[in-house]
Each structure stands twice: as structure tokens, then as C-alpha cells.
Design an enzyme around this catalytic site. Structure first.
Site, short mmCIF file in Angstrom:
data_model
loop_
_atom_site.label_atom_id
_atom_site.label_comp_id
_atom_site.label_asym_id
_atom_site.label_seq_id
_atom_site.Cartn_x
_atom_site.Cartn_y
_atom_site.Cartn_z
N LYS A 1 0.86 -1.19 0.00
CA LYS A 1 0.00 0.00 0.00
C LYS A 1 0.88 1.23 0.00
CE LYS A 1 -4.45 0.87 0.07
NZ LYS A 1 -5.49 0.08 -0.59
N GLY B 1 -24.97 3.49 0.43
CA GLY B 1 -23.94 3.97 -0.51
C GLY B 1 -24.37 3.67 -1.93
#
Length: 417
Positions: free
Chosen positions: A110, A222
Site C-alpha cells: 500500500k 452507498g
């Protein structure tokens, strides 16, 4: 993922407590456990950027390469003002777990830069993106570490990074970055891969819990990319999507016409006010009496404060980290099945892996071919996690971690000198 990332505590400590929990259940090899307590490599870089006004600003960037036992490190790069080293380390650990859960040959990585991209021009963002690659290029590559988009990073940014990397190494390497535009080596299905992977999980879950599509009520918090595609695909498969929400609020109806709803949102900017629906808050949608609840937006929305009020039979986490550890315990006590993010939203990283695979082999697969491969991977992973849950009498999140760490551990043991 939600740009406003806030953790109740240190995210890396959260990640390590999950590792501890899985390690105890599976009686993890001590050596493997010690190795997995920290990333293999963490890069911290300073990226100077000449701003449009001629001033030079220096930005701090990170890349955490957690573990590459199963394959090259894999994971997004985010541009956000709250990026921190602990966050990037935790996210790289979770990427390792996610890739291992669905059994793709990728490790966990990441990256992030502490920046507010909303305050920058396109030219400044391009110079920042190329500058970051100038600092990390020796440690990335299709056989080493494969970044991708994340919060506030786009296919265009991935194209700039690929172009800068290839300039520095002096040869083509389209597999160095995924999430690229199709014309630049991107993959079919990437636009809706997260939702599609989640749908395969819902179908398997419905099968295990003896739910029939027409009688299964679904609420989706969402209505961004993942949530809207999830609503659309489930509704096409005969599921009864009765409630959805976006940042302005939520709506509830009997069976929503998703196509009409998408057109309405495009026109008005929100789902709120859609004909024949009742308006709710984003908190209320979570507490509806439905069969399946899909949090597809923010982190930490199911907490110790509202978990007791959750009435769904199952929660399918399309968002990253929507359920806090405290809420997890409450849902488990209530007998609610939670399909965790590391499984439910792994369709995204799986199709990223397909993009890398196509690039490395110089191929371009059809949409049909990718959907077939994705289904096979998601269905197998779901059933393996379900079986692990049954074997140890644990929840699905812990089962996914146990399964993933088992896979990484087997490979790691062979490398320990």
C-alpha cells in the site's frame, strides 16, 4: 473507500490484534507469527514538486511492502491529507490478507502521499505522481510491486506513473501498475469488479442460508460505483432491493426500479426524492428489517452504538472496514452472519490481478472470460471461508484471516532459514 478516514485507535494496532486472534485459533507457527508482525519493507520518500506559482513544495510519501510470499506486492496508492505511516502499514497487511483470502498470487502492499489533491491543479498532480515514481521506481515493477488507484487517485494518474516508470527503466512494463484506462492496457470489468465480486458472495450466501431472490430484501448504504452496480446486478437477478442511500440521505420503497433510480440520481444529484419512496437517514437505513444489509460507503458505520439495532440476517461488507471490532462481537452474539470486506469486496483486487496477468502475457481477455474467472475465484473463496468458519466455530471475518494466514504461513515456512 471513504476519503475521510478516521480510526477509533491506531489502525496498525487494530490489524495486529486481528493477526493475534487468528494466530491463537489456528495455533500459528511462532516463526511465521514473528515475521507477520511487521512489513518486510517500508519506504518513506520526500517528493519535491514545482507548483504552478513557481514555488517548490515537498510532499511526504510512503510505500509499505508487507509480504510477498505468494507473489509481487499489490495495493493502491492514495492521495489524502490524513495519510500516515501506521495507516499505510495496516492497509498493506489487509491487502496481504485479501489477496490470500481469494487465493490470487499477489502479496500485500500500500502507498500514500500526504496531500490535499483538491487544492492542486492537474499539472501539479501529474508532477507529484511522476515525482513519487522517481523516488520508488527501484522497488516497484510487474515482478516486484504493482500499485493501483485508491482514494483520490485515478486511471489517469496510473497512466502517468506507468509512463514515468517506463522512462526510468528504459523498456515497456505495462504490468507495473493496474487500474489503467482500457486503451493503456486496462482490463474489462474493472469498472464494476468490486460490486460483481460482492454479488457472487451474496448468491453463495443466499444458497447457504436458503434465501430465494424474490423473497430476499436488500438494503444498500452507498450509491457510488460499488453500491449502484451492486443494486443494479442484484435487482437484475431478481433480488428485492428495497432501500439505498447516498451522502444526502436514504430512501425506502417496496422494490426499487434501479434503472429509473440511476437516471433520477444523474438528473438531481441524489437518490433522495425518488418517486414512491420514503426518506430516511443514513443511520436509519442500517437498522431496517431486511434480509441482507450491504454497507457500500464509509468505514465504521456499524458500531457498538447501533449494532444492537441491526435487524438484517446478514451483512455483506462492500465498503472497507464498515464494522468496528466491538460491533463485530455484538453481531456475532445476535447470530448475524457478516461476510467481511477482505472477501466481499475482493472482486476489485482480483480483476486488478487479471489486468496484471493480461499485461504480463501480452493478452486482452473478453468481459465474458473475466466474469467466468472472477466467479470461480469468488465462489471458491467464499466456500473455503465458510468451511473454515464451521470448522473452528468462528465468525466469517476471523475465518477469512485464518484461511489467508494459513496460506501465507505455508509459503513462509519454506523460506525461513
Amino acid at each position: 473507500m471513504n476519503p475521510t478516514i478516521e480510526y477509533m485507535s491506531n489502525p496498525f494496532e487494530n490489524a495486529m490484534s486481528q493477526l493475534d486472534k487468528a494466530a491463537k485459533i489456528m495455533d500459528l507457527d511462532k516463526g511465521v507469527y514473528e515475521v507477520l508482525k511487521q512489513p518486510e519493507r517500508v519506504l518513506t520518500v520526500s517528493v519535491p514538486v514545482k507548483m504552478d506559482n513557481g514555488e517548490v513544495k515537498v510532499f511526504t510519501g510512503y510505500r509499505s511492502q508487507y509480504n510477498n510470499t505468494l507473489g509481487p506486492y499489490k495495493g493502491g496508492i492514495r492521495y489524502h491529507w490524513n495519510v500516515s505511516l501506521d495507516e499505510v502499514k495496516a492497509l498493506s497487511f489487509w491487502m496481504m490478507v485479501k489477496c490470500a483470502t481469494v487465493n490470487i498470487p499477489m502479496g500485500g502492499g500500500k502507498g500514500g502521499i500526504i496531500v490535499n489533491p483538491k487544492e492542486m491543479s492537474e499539472g501539479e498532480i501529474e508532477r507529484l505522481s511522476r515525482g513519487y515514481v522517481q523516488k520508488v521506481w527501484r522497488n516497484i515493477g510487474s515482478d516486484k510491486d504493482v500499485p493501483a488507484p485508491d482514494v483520490y487517485t485515478t486511471p489517469q494518474i496510473m497512466s502517468w506513473m506507468r509512463s514515468e516508470y517506463e522512462k526510468l527503466v528504459g523498456h515497456d512494463d505495462p504490468g507495473v501498475i493496474t487500474g489503467k484506462p482500457i486503451e493503456d492496457g486496462g482490463s474489462e470489468v474493472r469498472g464494476y469488479s468490486t460490486a460483481q465480486g460482492g454479488v457472487y458472495c451474496v448468491l453463495e450466501l443466499a444458497n447457504k442460508m436458503s434465501m430465494t431472490p424474490a423473497d430476499t430484501k436488500v438494503a444498500i448504504q452507498g450509491f457510488g460505483n460499488a453500491g449502484s452496480f451492486m443494486a443494479k446486478i442484484l435487482s437484475e437477478k431478481g433480488y428485492n432491493v428495497v432501500a439505498v442511500s447516498d451522502s444526502r440521505g436514504a430512501i425506502k420503497g417496496s422494490a426499487l426500479d434501479i434503472e429509473k433510480l440511476e437516471a433520477f440520481k444523474k438528473e438531481t444529484g441524489s437518490v433522495v426524492g425518488f418517486e414512491g419512496t420514503e426518506e430516511l437517514t443514513n443511520e436509519e437505513i442500517l437498522e431496517l428489517d431486511v434480509d441482507i444489509l450491504v454497507p457500500a460507503a464509509l468505514e465504521n458505520v456499524i458500531t457498538a452504538d447501533n449494532a444492537q439495532q441491526i435487524k438484517a440476517k446478514a451483512v455483506v461488507e462492500l465498503a472497507n472496514g464498515p464494522t468496528t471490532p466491538e460491533a463485530d462481537e455484538i453481531l456475532k452474539e445476535k447470530g448475524i452472519v457478516v461476510v467481511p470486506d477482505v472477501l466481499a469486496n475482493a472482486g476489485g483486487v482480483t480483476v486488478s490481478y487479471f489486468e496484471w496477468d493480461q499485461n504480463v502475457k501480452g493478452e486482452h481477455w473478453s468481459e465474458e472470460d473475466i466474469l467466468e474467472r472472477l466467479e470461480r475465484i469468488m465462489v471458491d473463496a467464499f466456500n473455503e471461508v465458510w468451511d473454515t468458519k464451521e470448522k473452528y466455530s468462528i465468525d466469517m471475518r476471523t475465518a477469512a484471516f485464518v484461511k489467508a494466514i494459513e496460506r501465507v504461513g505455508e509459503g513462509l515456512k519454506k523460506t525461513l532459514i
